[in-house]
Design a protein around this motif. Structure first.
Motif, PDB file in Angstrom:
ATOM      1  N   ARG A   1      69.929  76.009 -33.491  1.00  0.00           N
ATOM      2  CA  ARG A   1      70.402  75.798 -32.291  1.00  0.00           C
ATOM      3  C   ARG A   1      69.553  76.426 -31.421  1.00  0.00           C
ATOM      4  O   ARG A   1      69.354  77.495 -31.445  1.00  0.00           O
ATOM      5  CB  ARG A   1      71.905  76.370 -32.295  1.00  0.00           C
ATOM      6  N   THR A   2      69.388  75.830 -30.210  1.00  0.00           N
ATOM      7  CA  THR A   2      68.591  76.326 -29.143  1.00  0.00           C
ATOM      8  C   THR A   2      69.226  76.222 -27.917  1.00  0.00           C
ATOM      9  O   THR A   2      68.904  76.985 -26.826  1.00  0.00           O
ATOM     10  CB  THR A   2      67.360  75.286 -28.836  1.00  0.00           C
ATOM     11  N   VAL A   3      70.497  75.506 -27.752  1.00  0.00           N
ATOM     12  CA  VAL A   3      71.217  75.726 -26.553  1.00  0.00           C
ATOM     13  C   VAL A   3      72.773  75.819 -27.010  1.00  0.00           C
ATOM     14  O   VAL A   3      73.253  75.274 -28.013  1.00  0.00           O
ATOM     15  CB  VAL A   3      71.517  74.246 -25.815  1.00  0.00           C
TER      16      VAL A   3
ATOM     17  N   VAL B   1      73.934  85.750 -11.506  1.00  0.00           N
ATOM     18  CA  VAL B   1      72.918  86.120 -12.446  1.00  0.00           C
ATOM     19  C   VAL B   1      72.928  85.528 -14.012  1.00  0.00           C
ATOM     20  O   VAL B   1      71.979  84.979 -14.252  1.00  0.00           O
ATOM     21  CB  VAL B   1      72.583  87.730 -12.645  1.00  0.00           C
ATOM     22  N   TRP B   2      74.242  85.920 -14.565  1.00  0.00           N
ATOM     23  CA  TRP B   2      74.455  85.476 -15.924  1.00  0.00           C
ATOM     24  C   TRP B   2      74.483  83.765 -15.858  1.00  0.00           C
ATOM     25  O   TRP B   2      73.701  83.198 -17.026  1.00  0.00           O
ATOM     26  CB  TRP B   2      75.809  85.714 -16.352  1.00  0.00           C
TER      27      TRP B   2
ATOM     28  N   ILE C   1      71.492  81.589 -18.302  1.00  0.00           N
ATOM     29  CA  ILE C   1      71.717  80.388 -19.136  1.00  0.00           C
ATOM     30  C   ILE C   1      70.827  79.401 -19.240  1.00  0.00           C
ATOM     31  O   ILE C   1      70.525  78.523 -20.071  1.00  0.00           O
ATOM     32  CB  ILE C   1      73.403  79.873 -19.008  1.00  0.00           C
ATOM     33  N   LYS C   2      70.137  79.239 -17.792  1.00  0.00           N
ATOM     34  CA  LYS C   2      69.185  77.891 -17.777  1.00  0.00           C
ATOM     35  C   LYS C   2      67.775  78.509 -18.170  1.00  0.00           C
ATOM     36  O   LYS C   2      67.129  77.619 -18.326  1.00  0.00           O
ATOM     37  CB  LYS C   2      69.118  77.616 -16.320  1.00  0.00           C
ATOM     38  N   VAL C   3      67.565  79.802 -18.815  1.00  0.00           N
ATOM     39  CA  VAL C   3      66.339  80.006 -19.322  1.00  0.00           C
ATOM     40  C   VAL C   3      66.264  79.468 -20.625  1.00  0.00           C
ATOM     41  O   VAL C   3      66.883  79.891 -21.606  1.00  0.00           O
ATOM     42  CB  VAL C   3      66.081  81.525 -19.381  1.00  0.00           C
TER      43      VAL C   3
ATOM     44  N   VAL D   1      78.247  88.831 -22.641  1.00  0.00           N
ATOM     45  CA  VAL D   1      77.944  88.021 -23.632  1.00  0.00           C
ATOM     46  C   VAL D   1      76.606  87.781 -24.161  1.00  0.00           C
ATOM     47  O   VAL D   1      76.038  86.756 -23.900  1.00  0.00           O
ATOM     48  CB  VAL D   1      78.660  86.637 -23.416  1.00  0.00           C
ATOM     49  N   PRO D   2      75.844  88.785 -24.621  1.00  0.00           N
ATOM     50  CA  PRO D   2      74.405  88.716 -24.934  1.00  0.00           C
ATOM     51  C   PRO D   2      74.320  87.621 -26.233  1.00  0.00           C
ATOM     52  O   PRO D   2      75.330  87.204 -26.746  1.00  0.00           O
ATOM     53  CB  PRO D   2      74.115  89.994 -25.601  1.00  0.00           C
ATOM     54  N   ILE D   3      73.055  87.127 -26.184  1.00  0.00           N
ATOM     55  CA  ILE D   3      72.679  85.899 -27.132  1.00  0.00           C
ATOM     56  C   ILE D   3      72.871  84.621 -26.375  1.00  0.00           C
ATOM     57  O   ILE D   3      72.131  83.912 -26.282  1.00  0.00           O
ATOM     58  CB  ILE D   3      73.056  86.207 -28.465  1.00  0.00           C
ATOM     59  N   ILE D   4      74.435  84.542 -26.208  1.00  0.00           N
ATOM     60  CA  ILE D   4      74.870  83.075 -25.898  1.00  0.00           C
ATOM     61  C   ILE D   4      74.389  82.903 -24.322  1.00  0.00           C
ATOM     62  O   ILE D   4      73.835  81.884 -23.879  1.00  0.00           O
ATOM     63  CB  ILE D   4      76.163  83.083 -25.906  1.00  0.00           C
ATOM     64  N   VAL D   5      74.537  84.230 -23.504  1.00  0.00           N
ATOM     65  CA  VAL D   5      73.993  84.250 -22.292  1.00  0.00           C
ATOM     66  C   VAL D   5      72.602  85.024 -22.450  1.00  0.00           C
ATOM     67  O   VAL D   5      72.709  86.371 -22.791  1.00  0.00           O
ATOM     68  CB  VAL D   5      74.853  85.092 -21.237  1.00  0.00           C
ATOM     69  N   PRO D   6      71.418  84.495 -22.528  1.00  0.00           N
ATOM     70  CA  PRO D   6      70.324  85.053 -23.177  1.00  0.00           C
ATOM     71  C   PRO D   6      69.757  86.106 -22.438  1.00  0.00           C
ATOM     72  O   PRO D   6      68.588  86.077 -21.796  1.00  0.00           O
ATOM     73  CB  PRO D   6      69.334  83.894 -23.374  1.00  0.00           C
ATOM     74  N   CYS D   7      70.064  87.248 -22.180  1.00  0.00           N
ATOM     75  CA  CYS D   7      69.418  88.264 -21.336  1.00  0.00           C
ATOM     76  C   CYS D   7      68.197  88.978 -22.216  1.00  0.00           C
ATOM     77  O   CYS D   7      67.453  89.505 -21.558  1.00  0.00           O
ATOM     78  CB  CYS D   7      70.377  89.378 -20.932  1.00  0.00           C
ATOM     79  N   HIS D   8      68.100  88.532 -23.248  1.00  0.00           N
ATOM     80  CA  HIS D   8      66.906  89.289 -24.056  1.00  0.00           C
ATOM     81  C   HIS D   8      65.689  88.223 -23.705  1.00  0.00           C
ATOM     82  O   HIS D   8      64.658  88.805 -23.919  1.00  0.00           O
ATOM     83  CB  HIS D   8      67.268  88.749 -25.569  1.00  0.00           C
ATOM     84  N   ARG D   9      65.781  87.107 -23.087  1.00  0.00           N
ATOM     85  CA  ARG D   9      64.636  86.434 -22.549  1.00  0.00           C
ATOM     86  C   ARG D   9      64.176  86.980 -21.325  1.00  0.00           C
ATOM     87  O   ARG D   9      63.294  86.457 -20.734  1.00  0.00           O
ATOM     88  CB  ARG D   9      65.180  84.720 -22.476  1.00  0.00           C
TER      89      ARG D   9
END
Length: 167
Positions: free
Chosen positions: A72-74, A90-91, A95-97, A130-138
């Motif tokens: 899964r990518t999205v 911001v969040w 999500i668009k990244v 909501v980390p991972i799903i809202v990809p702040c790690h990117r």
């Protein structure tokens, strides 16, 4: 304020706790954050807390499993993002990244129409419930430097590695 439901999810990175309101996923806690951050946040934002898997939680856990298995990518599970107007802005941009890419805090600041707000974007990133799903790690620092992550830089590297990003 209403009822929130939560469930433990044993993931490849450790036990995550996932919470959902009737509207959608509202919080994900990394390993070791159950008592300190997760439950405190739930108590602050909801009147009633129930440990029970709902359809939304089952959907989120299935999608997270697919993500960890590189299938899964999205994410399409509904979200209930609780924060300030600026944080939600911001969040929603995070999500668009796209999966497998990284951008800087300054890039996100520019995308939300405030190019000088890189530091404030970092603060909103830090509060992402909501980390991972809202990809702040990117989101990375200038020059490709890995900086700050609620689950620690090692976890940030693991999530980026799942997506094929070399750090």
């Amino acid at each position: 304020m209403s009822t929130v439901y939560f469930s433990e999810y044993v993931s490849p990175i450790g036990s995550l706790y996932v919470a959902a309101s009737e509207e959608g996923i509202c919080n994900i806690a990394f390993p070791g954050q159950y008592e300190s951050d997760f439950m405190v946040w739930l108590q602050k934002n909801f009147n009633s807390i129930v440990q029970q898997k709902t359809d939304i939680l089952r959907c989120a856990i299935a999608q997270l499993t697919e993500y960890f298995n590189r299938q899964r990518t999205v994410f399409t599970v509904p979200l209930h993002l609780i924060g300030t107007q600026f944080q939600r802005k911001v969040w929603n941009e995070l999500i668009k990244v796209p999966y497998g890419t990284t951008v800087t805090y300054g890039y996100i600041a520019s995308k939300i129409g405030n190019p000088k707000a890189g530091r404030a974007v970092g603060g909103a990133n830090n509060k992402n419930p909501v980390p991972i799903i809202v990809p702040c790690h990117r989101i990375i620092g200038q020059g490709g430097k890995l900086v700050g992550y609620g689950g620690g830089l090692e976890l940030k590297q693991k999530l980026l590695a799942i997506e094929g990003v070399k750090c």
